[in-house]
Design an enzyme around this catalytic site. Structure first.
Site, PDB file in Angstrom:
ATOM      1  N   ALA A  13     -27.409  59.011  39.158  1.00 21.90           N
ATOM      2  CA  ALA A  13     -27.525  58.559  40.533  1.00 21.90           C
ATOM      3  C   ALA A  13     -25.290  59.810  40.871  1.00 21.90           C
ATOM      4  O   ALA A  13     -25.942  60.800  42.072  1.00 21.90           O
ATOM      5  CB  ALA A  13     -27.197  57.792  41.139  1.00 21.90           C
ATOM      6  N   GLU A  35     -24.464  63.493  29.452  1.00 24.15           N
ATOM      7  CA  GLU A  35     -25.398  62.106  29.283  1.00 24.15           C
ATOM      8  C   GLU A  35     -25.986  62.074  28.034  1.00 24.15           C
ATOM      9  O   GLU A  35     -26.753  62.866  27.083  1.00 24.15           O
ATOM     10  CB  GLU A  35     -26.506  62.708  30.129  1.00 24.15           C
ATOM     11  CG  GLU A  35     -26.903  61.701  30.059  1.00 24.15           C
ATOM     12  CD  GLU A  35     -27.229  59.837  30.763  1.00 24.15           C
ATOM     13  OE1 GLU A  35     -26.859  59.112  30.091  1.00 24.15           O
ATOM     14  OE2 GLU A  35     -27.053  60.107  31.797  1.00 24.15           O
ATOM     15  N   CYS A  45     -33.682  51.092  39.334  1.00 24.20           N
ATOM     16  CA  CYS A  45     -33.943  49.606  39.823  1.00 24.20           C
ATOM     17  C   CYS A  45     -35.272  49.008  39.560  1.00 24.20           C
ATOM     18  O   CYS A  45     -35.797  48.415  40.496  1.00 24.20           O
ATOM     19  CB  CYS A  45     -33.431  49.963  41.692  1.00 24.20           C
ATOM     20  SG  CYS A  45     -31.691  50.004  41.954  1.00 24.20           S
ATOM     21  N   ASP A 286     -21.604  53.295  40.032  1.00 28.47           N
ATOM     22  CA  ASP A 286     -20.581  52.064  38.765  1.00 28.47           C
ATOM     23  C   ASP A 286     -19.100  52.264  38.016  1.00 28.47           C
ATOM     24  O   ASP A 286     -18.576  51.225  37.752  1.00 28.47           O
ATOM     25  CB  ASP A 286     -21.747  52.063  38.244  1.00 28.47           C
ATOM     26  CG  ASP A 286     -23.385  51.308  38.760  1.00 28.47           C
ATOM     27  OD1 ASP A 286     -22.338  52.173  40.421  1.00 28.47           O
ATOM     28  OD2 ASP A 286     -23.770  51.543  38.398  1.00 28.47           O
TER      29      ASP A 286
END
Length: 448
Positions: A13, A35, A45, A286
């Protein structure tokens, strides 16, 4: 700011939001994204609903694949590449290609760390047994789904009663399992006050979940490498599937090893521009701190909404723009079957911890006019600062039409509105949508 080459560590995100924003601003800038996982830009989610069988394919959770970023946006996305080290002095990162084992150095002019968070996994006996999962990436969700299909587990134990625990309890009920949820806390959903959380556990029990609060995980037992039971401080529970929902922690190890400052909960310390203690390095999502608009201090909140907004703000600043991320108030929503659960701002517990003088009110109302078909129960709790009567927190538990009313409360908190201001709002009304007085306003009237 000298723009130059941008490296992004983390392709979900925050990382991809930032990279895409930079590309829209500068069509020619070199952007490389590393990544370590298998996927980019996916909806973590949505994993519980995929596991439940409500979403046809895991591909439906992927917003954009790496090849799309390369072809449509000229962003060099490299999956299965893990960054091992940040060399700030020479402005380069060491990268490990996880498929072929190659290690190499890649230079940067500016760097964005968007490494996310990972589930807490205690180092206890049996933790590595087959059938024990923590959910954090899309790949872990796929692994749970792929485990359920051939193994047909019958007894599932969920450790932790937060968002993941609640959502996975629903998912595993949908898969016809016997579900037990344990939590060392005296309640589920510790981000809510105990009176509101009690409504959730009561409904979960009615729907068939065995909810065991104040029960701590001790160990796992296994047979031939597969989990067979969960051992708590009070009993032994049969289990052939275990979901760890014990919370998450920021993936800030790279930043720490590079000498960057850490802050709340060991998240990477950033200013409102998402800039770290090194001017050439930003952090978002996060793994990074946020700013709490009620407490007016740094906080750490791991939510997809926050990560996406972090990414856009970081992208603007990495492009040479000037923007500050205004902050968060911890707005979140989930559900368990038909029960909608939402919260924002501070809870009573948090007010006490902060030493704030406050007053709260809780009301029961209906989601629609009482005479209209489908009208159902909603419980609203509001918290105001004692002197100015400004709204500083809200919680909602109820059935269809309840949860999204939390957005009215979040807006009121962000705007610094008082309880009277909320009462005075010209909110919409028609019997299929609300009583004449919206439940949020009914609660606010108690605090005027």
């Amino acid at each position: 700011m000298k723009k130059g080459k941008l490296i992004v560590i983390g392709g979900d995100a925050a990382g991809m939001s930032a990279a895409s924003k930079v590309r829209r601003t500068d069509a020619d800038r070199e952007i490389v994204v590393f990544e370590r996982g298998h996927h980019t830009s996916y909806s973590a989610c949505g994993m519980p609903y995929y596991i439940a069988g409500q979403i046809e394919s895991s591909d439906n959770l992927i917003t954009r694949k790496p090849e799309e970023f390369r072809k449509k946006q000229n962003i060099d996305v490299r999956i299965r590449h893990e960054v091992l080290k940040i060399d700030r002095e020479n402005k380069r990162v060491q990268v490990h290609h996880l498929e072929n084992g190659e290690k190499f150095w890649e230079s940067y002019d500016t760097l964005l760390i968007a490494t996310g968070a990972s589930p807490i996994r205690p180092d206890i006996e049996g933790i590595h047994s087959k059938g024990i999962f923590g959910l954090s990436t899309l790949q872990t969700g796929i692994e749970v789904f792929d485990f359920i299909e051939p193994n047909k587990p019958e007894h599932a134990v969920i450790v932790g009663g937060g968002y993941i625990g609640i959502e996975m309890a629903e998912a595993l009920l949908e898969r016809k399992m016997n579900v037990t949820l344990i939590d060392m806390a005296p309640q589920v959903m510790t981000t809510l006050d105990r009176d509101m959380a009690g409504l959730i556990s009561e409904y979960m029990k009615e729907q068939g979940v065995d909810v065991l609060p104040e029960e701590s995980l001790v160990s796992f037992e296994e047979s031939e490498g597969s989990v067979t039971s969960v051992v708590t401080d009070k009993r032994k529970l049969n289990a052939d599937l275990v979901i760890l929902g014990m919370g998450v922690k920021p993936n800030s190890e790279l930043a720490k090893e590079a000498g960057l400052e850490l802050g709340v909960r060991n998240a990477i310390r950033v200013d409102k521009k998402l800039q770290s203690s090194d001017p050439a390095i930003y952090a978002a999502g996060d793994c990074a701190e946020s700013f709490h608009i009620v407490r007016q201090d740094p906080t750490w909140i791991a939510l997809g909404t926050v990560a996406n907004k972090h990414g856009v703000a970081a992208g603007i600043n990495l492009s040479g723009g000037e923007i500050e991320f205004p902050g968060v108030c911890g707005t979140a929503i989930t559900k368990f079957k038909d029960l909608e659960i939402a919260r924002t701002g501070l809870s009573e517990k948090e007010c006490l911890e902060e030493g704030l003088e406050y007053e709260s009110a809780t009301i029961e109302s209906r989601t629609r006019s009482g005479y209209y078909p489908g009208s159902s129960k909603i419980t609203v709790k509001l918290i105001v600062e004692m002197k100015k009567r400004a709204i500083i927190g809200g919680q909602i538990v109820g059935f269809e039409g309840s949860g999204k009313r939390i957005d009215t409360i979040a807006t009121a908190i962000t705007a610094g509105m008082t309880a009277q201001n909320v009462v005075d709002l010209d909110l919409s009304y028609a019997p299929p949508f609300s009583p004449v007085w919206d439940p949020v306003q009914i609660c606010a009237r108690r605090l005027v």
